[in-house]
Write a protein that holds these residues in place. Structure first.
Motif, PDB file in Angstrom:
ATOM      1  N   TYR A 243      -8.415 -34.172  27.336  1.00  0.00           N
ATOM      2  CA  TYR A 243      -8.156 -33.332  26.156  1.00  0.00           C
ATOM      3  C   TYR A 243      -8.827 -31.991  26.362  1.00  0.00           C
ATOM      4  O   TYR A 243      -9.889 -31.924  26.973  1.00  0.00           O
ATOM      5  CB  TYR A 243      -8.705 -34.002  24.885  1.00  0.00           C
ATOM      6  N   ASN A 244      -8.201 -30.951  25.853  1.00  0.00           N
ATOM      7  CA  ASN A 244      -8.808 -29.629  26.019  1.00  0.00           C
ATOM      8  C   ASN A 244      -8.380 -28.692  24.888  1.00  0.00           C
ATOM      9  O   ASN A 244      -7.554 -27.818  25.056  1.00  0.00           O
ATOM     10  CB  ASN A 244      -8.415 -29.042  27.389  1.00  0.00           C
TER      11      ASN A 244
ATOM     12  N   GLY B  75     -19.109 -27.700  16.567  1.00  0.00           N
ATOM     13  CA  GLY B  75     -17.842 -27.664  17.271  1.00  0.00           C
ATOM     14  C   GLY B  75     -18.029 -27.852  18.769  1.00  0.00           C
ATOM     15  O   GLY B  75     -19.155 -27.976  19.260  1.00  0.00           O
ATOM     16  N   THR B  76     -16.900 -27.863  19.468  1.00  0.00           N
ATOM     17  CA  THR B  76     -16.974 -28.047  20.913  1.00  0.00           C
ATOM     18  C   THR B  76     -15.711 -27.476  21.534  1.00  0.00           C
ATOM     19  O   THR B  76     -14.702 -27.309  20.867  1.00  0.00           O
ATOM     20  CB  THR B  76     -17.119 -29.544  21.283  1.00  0.00           C
ATOM     21  N   SER B  77     -15.784 -27.168  22.808  1.00  0.00           N
ATOM     22  CA  SER B  77     -14.575 -26.728  23.510  1.00  0.00           C
ATOM     23  C   SER B  77     -14.710 -27.124  24.960  1.00  0.00           C
ATOM     24  O   SER B  77     -15.756 -27.578  25.401  1.00  0.00           O
ATOM     25  CB  SER B  77     -14.395 -25.213  23.372  1.00  0.00           C
ATOM     26  N   GLY B  78     -13.661 -26.974  25.684  1.00  0.00           N
ATOM     27  CA  GLY B  78     -13.656 -27.372  27.095  1.00  0.00           C
ATOM     28  C   GLY B  78     -13.051 -28.756  27.254  1.00  0.00           C
ATOM     29  O   GLY B  78     -12.778 -29.456  26.279  1.00  0.00           O
TER      30      GLY B  78
ATOM     31  N   GLU C 191      -2.198 -38.223  20.807  1.00  0.00           N
ATOM     32  CA  GLU C 191      -2.379 -38.350  22.253  1.00  0.00           C
ATOM     33  C   GLU C 191      -2.062 -37.046  22.968  1.00  0.00           C
ATOM     34  O   GLU C 191      -1.037 -36.409  22.707  1.00  0.00           O
ATOM     35  CB  GLU C 191      -1.497 -39.481  22.790  1.00  0.00           C
ATOM     36  N   GLY C 192      -2.948 -36.646  23.808  1.00  0.00           N
ATOM     37  CA  GLY C 192      -2.766 -35.422  24.577  1.00  0.00           C
ATOM     38  C   GLY C 192      -3.170 -34.161  23.838  1.00  0.00           C
ATOM     39  O   GLY C 192      -3.281 -33.102  24.419  1.00  0.00           O
ATOM     40  N   VAL C 193      -3.371 -34.270  22.505  1.00  0.00           N
ATOM     41  CA  VAL C 193      -3.725 -33.083  21.721  1.00  0.00           C
ATOM     42  C   VAL C 193      -5.126 -33.229  21.126  1.00  0.00           C
ATOM     43  O   VAL C 193      -6.034 -32.481  21.469  1.00  0.00           O
ATOM     44  CB  VAL C 193      -2.697 -32.831  20.592  1.00  0.00           C
ATOM     45  N   TYR C 194      -5.255 -34.206  20.243  1.00  0.00           N
ATOM     46  CA  TYR C 194      -6.566 -34.449  19.620  1.00  0.00           C
ATOM     47  C   TYR C 194      -7.042 -35.845  20.009  1.00  0.00           C
ATOM     48  O   TYR C 194      -6.328 -36.828  19.795  1.00  0.00           O
ATOM     49  CB  TYR C 194      -6.454 -34.345  18.092  1.00  0.00           C
TER      50      TYR C 194
END
Lengths: 156, 721, 148
Positions: free
Chosen positions: C105-106, C93-96, C67-70
């Motif tokens: 999540y970020n 992959g992805t980001s943002g 939670e909060g990370v992945y």
């Protein structure tokens, strides 16, 4: 800094660390367990592989907050005397060259053998493809996993 | 077996080894004149000479041997002691092995490169082991008052043949240490080897499978801090400004400062964040914002780099390196001509252990610990930088998590030394994977223009190969750029220089602000692809079987023996339809390696490698299993560079940052490999590199054999053939 | 054996009946769009291996994430809303920032270097495990997305 209580290699330890610290750096910089290696920091290479409740996990991506209340095993705790069937097979086939990735390779293989005592080539490919070896020891890794499975009398 | 990190004077050597005080200690005195053979010295006679203590045997019989070279996977940790132990007549399990610190005056050249460890030292190592053995035999003979020729050594003991008496080496060292060093000793007949030529298990492997082996990144020094460095992604750019105040507020961050590193005489700039742990430094760096000054040099892309190389080749702008006969006139009037352009990419070394180094600079001395291929160079460079005498700089060796040429370079210790000097504390500079992959120096990208003529007798009548690419040897400011680069013939089998009547090899050096350097097997790593692909194209033009075609140009018995072996083990003559076979043979670092690759299409129609056979002729050799492992690894590394990864550039920066884009071969892609070693009386050749250059052409020649498609640009995707 | 398929792109609002017949998992569903048959059970079994190798480190054994990370994969609205997006994320992959089950999540996720078959297998495992009922993915669908 918050304190975390971890179960590592059947020992309970407490460490002070920032909450976002990956377990890798806690192991290496705080607990002197340096057999677990930094390779990429992004779960891409497998050099930092440890066991979390028996699953192979990349410790570079595992925040210390998620490593509490679980059982962590590192290469140092795989066997008391370095004589795990995988380690014996690794010795017999002289798998390592530079050796840097090998702890990670062995930990991934340990998780594989725990869930598939008699792995096929396809099982080995799938389980071990998260571990890069730049020296190219792959063929020996494969043979050593099979040798270890035989040693364990692997029957699924 | 245990390992320590250093061996300094005899006294500290003995202490570090856990040896008891009385010992027979032999080492070398290196002559000042290059090429002269070093003398063997007994510690008792060494006098003012600082002994390098290559062999020490104490009164308890404990044997400690030195390895003067880096262990980066290639097996010197095993093979150097294996040579000494053979002549010394001790079991390898009874000896301790230590790394020597960097000190060329004491240990001779220590640069672990050019596959030189065995071939550069084996005669001297054998002589050293034999000398110690003869002194121990002499000591026993004196004690027993019998002729020395009635005595022999075996398994750490001296035996008196007629009486069957024996004494352990430990009991003899006091006596032996007083003896003069014999000037000539008899070496064993290779047929009597008990240790050399045996596939003995590597002595470094127990530590490498239980997590205890200390690599550079694992080294800790009391009070050390951890640094990470944001370096200019455009290599030559300068630091304009950075936000140190914000970064310094973060937990654990101690310093933020500009730092330089010397890359071929250019001081490249970055900003270091130094913290009390690796993670605090990394977190600090995330908050770091640096403004760069990127004026004064070109921001090149891969497209531009290769366009320029092709343009240079087209306009025939090159420097001749080696020529014979008259290529132009032969080629002009030839009936059967072949022309081809081959391209190989820039590559990162991407060792599994990213670069790192600890330096502890004091007012009058400096200590360095790290994964280092060239401790002697680093000692020299650091002494120069700090203006200290070399003996005040101690370079300690750790295991290397791969080297591949990159860790022979002195820039990363330079950075650590600069930072430690600035903060007056020991500091470990840790390169992230991204740093390691994007900062270079890289293997230079190359374009080869090949032209050849085939004679009526279906032999090579004329050959011209011009290599365009950045010259690894002329990057220092002020280097002579008009000099020819003979490295452009690396990898070529020597007999071709005799059997091809007219040839020209040249290079078309490309100027670019991208640092480049050795990558396992150096120029041969790319030359081999061009040479052996082009010979294959000429064999096709000549209408000859590729192996026969090579055979007819390689008359010498040594080459013919290798070809015969390759033919036999690969079942070359029995190859079937729907199988593609390709052969390639190269020569570098005094070894010859031939490889045959077999490919076919799988059920899904994709090309797959069924098998690779390699025949290694490295002459005199030590450990066949290490040779096999090195060739297996070389082939897999070459396969990765041929089919998986490349470094590209955009706007002056390397594009590939981590293994998600710089894709490595994985276990499922490793082909079945069978390695054979030639047995002959030739001098020792290299082992760590020569298996790499032939592979790619063996693969692409096999693909041509199967599909008729000639691959001339790397990397290519096996799935898309 | 025969298996009918959840038509590609259909939302989880369609009622699914999970039928276990002689050891074979079958999705009973009126199929208006016939696709080449794949063995979902075998695909999921292979997918589990790929999941263990590449995904488990962050998304955890039961897809619960951290939670909060992945972000979680188990009953994750973000995942189930767009299967093609998920395939692209596995590949590249992805980001943002993203919001999954109401939590932000970020962190960057890197793509993995695996075959179309492996992507389809791991997608099938994820979409049909951890309480998810998310349909199937064929290697051909992955190949189509990879080419874009």
């Amino acid at each position: 800094m918050p304190t975390y209580v971890l179960n590592i290699n059947d020992r309970t330890v407490s460490v002070d660390a920032a909450a976002d610290t990956p377990l890798l750096w806690v192991l290496r910089d705080e607990l002197e367990l340096k057999g677990t290696k930094y390779g990429c920091g992004k779960s891409q290479c497998g050099a930092c592989t440890i066991l979390m409740n028996g699953n192979a996990v990349r410790s570079c991506s595992l925040p210390v907050t998620a490593a509490t209340k679980v059982k962590i095993t590192t290469i140092e705790g795989l066997s008391p005397d370095g004589k795990h069937p995988l380690q014996q097979a690794w010795m017999e086939l002289d798998v390592p060259q530079c050796g840097y990735c090998q702890a990670g390779q062995i930990m991934s293989a340990a998780a594989l053998l725990a869930r598939k005592p008699n792995p096929s080539d396809a099982d080995i490919d799938a389980a071990m493809s998260g571990n890069i070896c730049r020296c190219g020891t792959y063929n020996r890794v494969r043979l050593a996993i099979k040798r270890a499975a035989e040693k364990k009398g692997g029957k699924s | 077996m245990n390992t320590n990190e250093q061996a300094i004077s005899r006294r500290s050597f003995i202490k570090a080894s856990g040896l008891t005080g009385v010992a027979l200690t032999l080492g070398f005195s290196f002559p000042s004149k290059a090429g002269d053979s070093p003398d063997i010295l007994n510690a008792a006679d060494a006098g003012s000479v600082e002994l390098n203590a290559w062999i020490s045997i104490d009164s308890a019989g404990k044997v400690t041997l030195t390895n003067h070279r880096a262990e980066m996977g290639q097996g010197s940790f095993q093979s150097v002691p294996q040579m000494i132990a053979e002549e010394l007549e001790v079991d390898l399990n009874q000896v301790s092995i230590q790394f020597a610190p960097g000190n060329p005056g004491k240990y001779g050249s220590q640069i672990t490169g050019g596959s030189s460890t065995i071939r550069g030292s084996y005669e001297r190592m054998l002589r050293l082991g034999a000398t110690a053995r003869e002194m121990l035999i002499e000591a026993a003979a004196k004690k027993w008052e019998v002729p020395a020729n009635q005595c022999y050594a075996e398994n750490g003991k001296v035996f008196h043949r007629p009486s069957g008496r024996s004494m352990g080496y430990g009991e003899l060292v006091t006596e032996a240490a007083k003896l003069p060093v014999p000037s000539a000793v008899k070496l064993k007949d290779p047929r009597d080897y008990k240790i050399i030529r045996k596939p003995l298990p590597r002595q470094d492997n127990p530590a490498k499978i239980n997590g205890q082996a200390i690599f550079g990144l694992d080294k800790r020094v009391p009070g050390m801090l951890f640094a990470v460095v944001e370096r200019n992604p455009r290599f030559m750019g300068k630091v304009k400004s950075f936000n140190s105040d914000e970064v310094l507020k973060l937990p654990g961050v101690k310093y933020v400062m500009k730092v330089e590193r010397d890359v071929f005489g250019n001081l490249l700039e970055g900003v270091a964040v130094i913290g009390d742990s690796t993670w605090s430094a990394l977190q600090g760096r995330k908050a770091l914002k640096v403004e760069w000054d990127d004026n004064g040099f070109e921001h090149l892309s891969t497209q531009q780099l290769y366009d320029r190389m092709r343009t240079d080749l087209k306009s025939r702008k090159f420097i001749s390196a080696r020529t014979q006969g008259n290529f132009d006139s032969l080629f002009d009037k030839a009936e059967k001509k072949v022309e081809a352009l081959y391209e190989t990419p820039y590559e990162s070394h991407s060792n599994m252990e990213p670069l790192n180094c600890i330096a502890d600079v004091k007012d009058d001395s400096c200590e360095i610990w790290g994964p280092i291929q060239a401790p002697d160079w680093i000692q020299g460079a650091t002494a120069g930088f700090l203006k200290l005498p070399p003996e005040k700089v101690t370079v300690h060796m750790t295991f290397l998590g791969g080297g591949l040429g990159r860790k022979a370079f002195t820039d990363y210790p330079y950075e650590a030394v600069a930072l430690s000097k600035a903060i007056k504390a020991p500091v470990q500079v840790v390169w992230t994977r991204e740093d390691d992959m994007t900062m270079g120096p890289f293997r230079p990208g190359m374009v080869y223009q090949c032209r050849g003529a085939v004679s009526r007798g279906n032999r090579i009548a004329a050959l011209e190969i011009i290599a365009a690419g950045q010259n690894m040897n002329t990057q220092e400011p002020g280097a002579d750029k008009s000099a020819y680069n003979l490295d452009v013939v690396d990898g070529l089998l020597k007999p071709y220089f005799d059997s091809i009547p007219h040839y020209r090899f040249g290079d078309a050096p490309l100027e670019a602000p991208i640092p480049v350097m050795w990558w396992r097997s150096v120029y041969a790593s790319t030359n081999g692809f061009a040479f052996e692909s082009f010979f294959d194209e000429m064999a096709v033009a000549a209408g000859k079987d590729p192996l026969d075609f090579r055979s007819q140009h390689l008359g010498e018995a040594r080459y013919q023996a290798l070809i015969a072996k390759l033919r036999e083990v690969s079942h070359w003559d029995g190859r079937k339809k729907n199988e593609g076979y390709g052969v390639s043979i190269t020569e570098c670092f005094s070894s010859i390696v031939g490889e045959v690759c077999k490919v076919s299409r799988n059920a899904a129609g994709k090309v797959r490698i069924d098998k690779v056979w390699a025949v290694m002729d490295c002459g005199w050799y030590v450990n066949p299993d290490i040779i096999r492992a090195q060739v297996e690894g070389s082939i897999i590394m070459a396969l990765g560079a041929a089919t998986k990864h490349a470094t590209t550039f955009l706007d002056g920066k390397a594009v590939e940052h981590n293994f998600d884009t710089y894709k490595m071969g994985r276990i499922g892609e490793a082909p079945d490999i069978e390695v054979h070693i030639m047995d002959n009386q030739e001098r020792a050749g290299g082992v760590g590199e020569p298996g790499l250059p032939p592979f790619t052409a063996a693969l692409t020649n096999a693909i041509f054999d199967l599909t008729g498609k000639r691959i001339r640009v790397l990397p290519f995707s096996l799935d898309e053939v | 054996m025969t298996i009918t398929y959840i038509p590609f792109g259909m939302k989880s609002t369609i009622a699914l009946t999970l039928v276990v017949a002689s050891g074979i998992l079958m999705f009973g569903l009126s199929s208006f769009q016939k696709k080449p048959a794949i063995d979902l059970k075998a695909s999921m079994a292979r997918g589990r291996e790929t999941y263990v190798t590449y995904c488990l480190s962050c998304h955890m054994d039961q897809g619960e994430g951290i939670e909060g990370v992945y972000p979680p994969l188990a009953k994750a609205d973000y995942l189930l809303a767009d299967k093609n997006r998920a395939i692209r994320q596995v590949l590249y992959g992805t980001s943002g920032e993203m919001t999954v089950n109401g939590k932000k999540y970020n962190l960057e996720m890197t793509g993995v270097d695996i075959t179309d078959q492996e992507v389809s297998d791991v997608m099938n495992y994820i979409l049909n495990s951890f309480g998810n009922k998310g349909g199937t993915v064929t290697p051909e669908q992955v190949a189509t997305i990879r080419k874009k």
